[in-house]
Motif scaffolding. Structure first.
Motif, PDB file in Angstrom:
ATOM      1  N   ILE A 141       0.844  -1.198   0.000  1.00 17.93           N
ATOM      2  CA  ILE A 141       0.000   0.000   0.000  1.00 17.93           C
ATOM      3  C   ILE A 141       0.875   1.241   0.000  1.00 17.93           C
ATOM      4  CG2 ILE A 141      -1.633   1.367   1.346  1.00 17.93           C
ATOM      5  CD1 ILE A 141      -2.856  -1.214   2.343  1.00 17.93           C
TER       6      ILE A 141
ATOM      7  N   ASN B 168     -11.455  -2.405   5.676  1.00 22.76           N
ATOM      8  CA  ASN B 168     -10.718  -2.561   4.431  1.00 22.76           C
ATOM      9  C   ASN B 168     -11.599  -2.362   3.206  1.00 22.76           C
ATOM     10  OD1 ASN B 168      -8.069  -3.043   5.225  1.00 22.76           O
ATOM     11  ND2 ASN B 168      -8.548  -5.124   5.806  1.00 22.76           N
TER      12      ASN B 168
ATOM     13  N   PHE C 127     -12.587   1.239   2.747  1.00 16.40           N
ATOM     14  CA  PHE C 127     -11.518   2.050   2.184  1.00 16.40           C
ATOM     15  C   PHE C 127     -11.369   1.747   0.699  1.00 16.40           C
ATOM     16  CE2 PHE C 127      -6.955   2.854   1.348  1.00 16.40           C
ATOM     17  CZ  PHE C 127      -6.912   4.182   1.711  1.00 16.40           C
ATOM     18  N   HIS C 128     -11.414   0.464   0.359  1.00 17.76           N
ATOM     19  CA  HIS C 128     -11.238   0.081  -1.042  1.00 17.76           C
ATOM     20  C   HIS C 128     -12.318   0.705  -1.930  1.00 17.76           C
ATOM     21  CE1 HIS C 128     -10.335  -2.234  -4.574  1.00 17.76           C
ATOM     22  NE2 HIS C 128     -11.490  -2.871  -4.548  1.00 17.76           N
TER      23      HIS C 128
ATOM     24  N   MET D 273      -4.660   4.117  -5.342  1.00 18.66           N
ATOM     25  CA  MET D 273      -5.270   3.796  -4.048  1.00 18.66           C
ATOM     26  C   MET D 273      -6.184   2.586  -4.189  1.00 18.66           C
ATOM     27  SD  MET D 273      -4.441   6.429  -1.821  1.00 18.66           S
ATOM     28  CE  MET D 273      -5.660   7.176  -0.790  1.00 18.66           C
TER      29      MET D 273
ATOM     30  N   SER E  97      -5.365  -1.070  -2.229  1.00 15.41           N
ATOM     31  CA  SER E  97      -6.324  -1.546  -1.233  1.00 15.41           C
ATOM     32  C   SER E  97      -7.044  -2.781  -1.739  1.00 15.41           C
ATOM     33  CB  SER E  97      -7.315  -0.445  -0.873  1.00 15.41           C
ATOM     34  OG  SER E  97      -7.966   0.020  -2.025  1.00 15.41           O
TER      35      SER E  97
ATOM     36  N   THR F 275      -5.049  -5.830  -0.886  1.00 19.09           N
ATOM     37  CA  THR F 275      -5.346  -6.201   0.496  1.00 19.09           C
ATOM     38  C   THR F 275      -6.615  -7.045   0.562  1.00 19.09           C
ATOM     39  OG1 THR F 275      -4.542  -4.011   1.021  1.00 19.09           O
ATOM     40  CG2 THR F 275      -5.466  -5.269   2.815  1.00 19.09           C
TER      41      THR F 275
ATOM     42  N   TYR G 296      -3.840  -1.141   9.943  1.00 16.46           N
ATOM     43  CA  TYR G 296      -4.554  -0.723   8.728  1.00 16.46           C
ATOM     44  C   TYR G 296      -5.234   0.626   8.931  1.00 16.46           C
ATOM     45  CZ  TYR G 296      -4.133  -5.314   6.460  1.00 16.46           C
ATOM     46  OH  TYR G 296      -3.671  -6.450   5.858  1.00 16.46           O
TER      47      TYR G 296
ATOM     48  N   TYR H  89      -4.718   3.876   6.709  1.00 20.03           N
ATOM     49  CA  TYR H  89      -5.843   4.368   5.927  1.00 20.03           C
ATOM     50  C   TYR H  89      -6.173   5.814   6.243  1.00 20.03           C
ATOM     51  CZ  TYR H  89      -6.780  -0.368   4.316  1.00 20.03           C
ATOM     52  OH  TYR H  89      -6.682  -1.598   3.726  1.00 20.03           O
TER      53      TYR H  89
ATOM     54  N   LEU I 209      -5.984   8.696   3.515  1.00 20.22           N
ATOM     55  CA  LEU I 209      -7.206   9.396   3.135  1.00 20.22           C
ATOM     56  C   LEU I 209      -7.017  10.907   3.267  1.00 20.22           C
ATOM     57  CD1 LEU I 209      -9.785   8.310   2.117  1.00 20.22           C
ATOM     58  CD2 LEU I 209     -10.728   8.364   4.414  1.00 20.22           C
TER      59      LEU I 209
END
Ligand code: HDD
Ligand code: HEM
Ligand code: HEM
Lengths: 336, 462
Positions: free
Chosen positions: A100, B14, B17-18, B64, B68, B71, B416, B420, B424
């Motif tokens: 990431i 997760n 965010f994705h 991004m 993500s 993940t 995470y 994140y 962001l």
């Protein structure tokens, strides 16, 4: 569906081969762009920009091979997928956070205000390092059979360092190919340092592997099986020597053959990987679960295979197209 | 907290965010194609100006989304091994097709789209832009097929506790898929429209009144005004479909406990899961019955019907579903009001962007990320509303969870979250930073592609 014999036998094999192929392509392709990230601390600001430009159009597609490899594991061998990933829970998380950080740092470093560029450069390096170390650690743990003991974790740490150095080696050979002048000469030096990581890493894993199980030991040292394996170490040794001699003389006049170290490095990876695949077959979770026990239902695998036969060549095709379009020395990357 | 709840929180964090970034890229890809094609057709520089700004936002969002997403694909194995072991025969091929038909297409042509304009002919660059936009749409399609199948599973049989596919067209075209896909794609276009409108209004306000900003703002507002009524209609159809297949979810959305007719549409209430009732209800009589059955006294199943004889609760927790649904619909209504008002102001005496008064521009800036809010709220309604099921009627979330020690999950969850939140804020900050930089006139006026040219001090990847 029965044209080629029992699908419950050949389908798992085909999928194991496909998965192996995508892992191999992944470690080579993302290996070089992770390696470029690992070399960041040794480069000055302008060189960093050129190094980034050399991987810019590719890194995203390179990482997709990882997604495909995990996808195939998940799709074709669901129970192995669960067993491997839960055993490697922490290193996987570290790798993901690393991926990431480097992925976004790549974008942010060029867009954030100039004073913050330094920060994103550092994060790009840190992310690449986390990813490489975590992958190396997982490799070591996998070879050792996925049990958490101190000895195994120690071995994992060792392979972590070796893999990181190995990646920086293949990264350096990429930079040799994609740049010129001062940076290229610098990259030759990096490659001379990095090649040792690769040699030690392959050596350590080769030494450890046969002692993990009697089965592998037999495969390696009993006659005539040993004959199948023998060409691998010999050829790898030859390649290393050749690389070493070549690196002493690089760069050649008119930039001749700047691609050779990268190709040689790729060949080394291929052989190391081939040796591992040969040793561990038919197990997908070492010594616990074979590909035949772990495989999904044939009808599901079949429907994926049909798609794969069409899609994979297409993917290869346009991947080659993209490398062709961006061939030559890395230029400034611009969005227009 | 136990592993189950922590894993759920981590998964929710997760995926939340994705989804933020695909929602932008799915539509932004098409918006860029639109700008690019308009430029090809008219040769007017303003379209290219808009393209050049938004392609940066696209590149950032895409990165991004990709990282993500990677993940996400590991989460199934690390946290939910039971999921693939039980329904892997169905989920597997769908995910495989997503990777093969969509991810590679996007990833490879993204390189050409972003950096190739000066190396390939214009038609190939336009094609690459199209393929990237198409690829993001395909990603969304396959993953929504899988997700919808988890809500309305069909086309399979269970053998020894493992699902085996019997009919792929039933699996792919499962009953909720068309609605969910349509609603999601529209959500993406709305999110993108409001983002473009908000950032353009911001640039307009701080003095960057260029032609490029003008067309972007106009295009975005008109697109939003056209799409929001469609979205509301599709949302309504989606709800009717859900009522048929997942009545417990709809009951939770409405905060409706006892089965019966003449159900009011609750505007406000505090659902109490322990006492199994609502407090402080304010509602419009009979309206929920009318919306869901098209009859004023239509009967709607209540939550109390979803408690088994032994007292086991087979419906989701009510409060989060009830509230997130209201947040989504509320945001949708706000979008309707703002986009129609802004369109009316622009159309009046054909004044265009000049017709927008300051308060309206500020309102648009405020709505920049409203699409994210509505999308997340919508997904929370959908996903929490499916609980306790993971695959409706087939397996529960509890059956899928990995037996990883809770402290380990907690530590990765915290890690995470930190990453994140940092990313962001950086993302939002950089978008507005780029907007300010552009408004100061920097980086504008670079010659138009696709002529190769050397710029010694150009920053790479910019
Ligand atoms: C810009 C975003 C946006 C806006 C303005 C709306 N929605 Fe929505 N909604 C979504 C974005 C979204 C979503 C994020 O895309 C969801 C989550 C899952 C899905 O398919 O769409 C969703 C889910 C969702 C569901 C849940 C269905 C289920 O899974 O069972 C219903 C009933 C509605 N929507 C209905 C509406 C109505 C009546 C709206 C009227 C204003 C509305 N939505 C506006
Ligand atoms: C993209 C938007 C999505 C969002 C925001 C979202 C959100 C959530 C949330 C909040 C939960 C937790 C429910 C609870 O704790 O009660 C959940 C559960 C889950 N969702 Fe989604 N979801 C999304 C899409 C998907 C998709 C596309 C899939 C599958 C392909 C999926 C698979 C799951 C699974 C496996 C769970 C179980 C784990 C859990 O309950 O937390 N989700 N999701
Ligand atoms: C459990 C659920 C999910 C998983 C495992 C997942 C996985 C991924 C992965 C691995 C990527 C990166 C692809 C690449 O390497 O290029 C990705 C990107 C993407 N995903 Fe997801 N995803 C999930 C949910 C969703 C949902 C709900 C949507 C939309 C409705 C979505 C839409 C996309 C799109 C459009 C992209 C490409 C564009 C971008 O990266 O911004 N995904 N996803």
């Amino acid at each position: 569906m029965y044209y080629f014999g029992d699908p419950a036998v050949w389908l798992p094999f085909v999928f194991a081969a496909l998965m192996g192929l995508s892992i191999l392509i992944y470690v080579i392709l993302d290996g070089f762009d992770l390696g470029v990230g690992l070399l960041f601390p040794f480069a000055d600001d302008e060189e960093k920009d050129r190094m980034i430009a050399s991987i810019g159009p590719f890194w995203d597609a390179n990482e997709t091979w990882l997604v495909l490899a995990v996808g195939l594991l998940l799709v074709a061998f669901p129970s192995a997928h669960g067993a491997i990933l839960t055993a490697l829970y922490l290193p996987v998380a570290i790798m993901l956070i690393g991926l990431i950080l480097r992925g976004v740092a790549f974008e942010f470093r060029a867009k954030a205000p100039a004073p913050q560029k330094e920060l994103w450069n550092n994060l790009f390096f840190a992310g690449s390092l986390m990813t490489a170390l975590a992958q190396g650690f997982m490799l070591g743990m996998y070879v050792m059979g996925l049990d958490w003991t101190w000895a195994h974790a120690g071995f994992g740490l060792l392979t972590a360092v070796f893999l990181a150095v190995g990646y920086s080696f293949i990264g350096a050979t990429w930079v040799i190919h994609k740049t010129d002048e001062f940076l290229q000469r610098k990259a030759v030096d990096w490659a001379k340092g990095g090649i040792w990581g690769l040699v030690l890493g392959i050596g350590a894993i080769s030494l450890a592997t046969p002692f993990v199980s009697d089965r592998i030991f037999d495969k390696w040292f009993s006659f005539p099986a040993a004959l199948y394996l023998a060409p691998l170490p010999l050829m790898s040794g030859g390649l290393v020597v050749w690389l070493w001699v070549m690196l002493q003389k690089m760069p050649y006049a008119q930039d001749r053959m700047s691609w050779k170290p990268f190709v040689a490095a790729t060949a080394l990876w291929v052989m190391a990987f081939g040796g591992m695949a040969y040793s561990f077959y038919p197990y997908v979770v070492p010594e616990k679960l074979t590909i035949y026990e772990a495989a999904s239902a044939p009808e599901s695998l079949f429907i994926i295979l049909i798609g794969t036969c069409f899609v994979l060549p297409t993917i290869m095709g346009y991947t080659v197209l993209s490398y062709y379009i961006f061939k030559g020395k890395a230029r400034e990357l611009r969005y227009d | 907290m136990d592993t189950l709840i922590l894993s759920r929180m981590q998964f929710a964090a997760n995926i939340s965010f994705h989804i933020l970034f695909p929602t932008i890229t799915i539509a932004l890809g098409w918006a860029l194609l639109f700008f690019r094609v308009r430029f090809n057709m008219t040769g007017q520089e303003k379209w290219m100006e808009a393209y050049r700004f938004w392609v940066k936002v696209f590149a950032l969002s895409f990165a991004m989304g990709v990282v993500s997403g990677i993940t996400m694909s590991f989460q199934f194995g690390t946290n939910w091994p039971g999921f693939m072991e039980t329904v892997g025969n169905i989920a597997g091929p769908l995910l495989a097709y997503e990777i093969m038909t969509a991810f590679f297409l996007e990833a490879v042509f993204l390189g050409i789209m972003l950096f190739g304009a000066s190396r390939v002919p214009a038609w190939l660059h336009t094609t690459a832009t199209f393929l990237v936009a198409f690829g993001t749409m395909m990603s969304a399609f396959w993953i929504i097929v899988l997700n919808s199948w988890m809500h309305t599973p069909q086309g399979f049989e269970m053998i020894d506790g493992v699902a085996h596919a019997t009919d792929w067209s039933e699996i792919i075209f499962n009953p909720s898929m068309p609605y969910r896909f349509g609603h999601m794609v529209l959500a993406s276009f709305l999110t993108c429209s409001f983002l473009i409108a908000g950032v353009s209004a911001f640039r307009w306000l701080i003095g960057g009144k260029t032609q490029g900003v003008r067309v972007a703002l106009k295009t975005a507002i008109y697109a939003a005004a056209l799409l929001i009524p469609v979205q509301i209609l599709v949302g309504d159809m989606h709800g009717l479909n859900t009522k048929e297949y997942q009545p417990a979810k709809v009951a939770a959305m409405e905060g409706h406990w006892e089965t019966g007719g003449n159900v009011p549409l609750l505007l406000f209430a505090i659902p109490d899961d322990e006492a199994r009732t609502n407090h402080y209800e304010i509602g419009i009589p009979n309206l929920a019955s009318f919306i869901l059955t098209h009859e004023w006294d239509g009967e709607i199943k209540g939550l109390n019907d979803f408690v088994s004889e032994e007292g086991e609760i087979l419906h989701p927790r009510v409060a989060p579903v009830f509230w997130s649904f209201r947040v989504m619909v509320g945001t949708g209504m706000a979008m309707l009001v703002i986009s129609w008002a802004a369109s009316a102001m622009m159309l009046r005496r054909k004044r265009g962007v000049e017709g927008l008064p300051k308060p309206m521009l500020y309102a648009l800036v405020g709505m920049s990320f409203s699409g994210w809010l509505a999308t997340l709220a919508g997904w929370y309604t959908t996903e929490i509303g499916r609980q306790p099921w993971l695959v409706q009627g087939v397996m529960t979330t509890k059956q899928a969870v990995a037996d990883v020690p809770a402290p380990m999950v907690l530590s990765t969850f915290i890690a995470y979250m930190v990453v994140y939140l940092l990313l962001l804020s950086a993302y939002i900050y950089v978008i507005f930073y780029l907007a300010r930089k552009m408004s100061r006139g920097e980086d504008i006026g670079t010659p138009v592609a696709p002529t190769p040219r050397q710029q010694p001090n150009a920053m790479p990847a910019e």
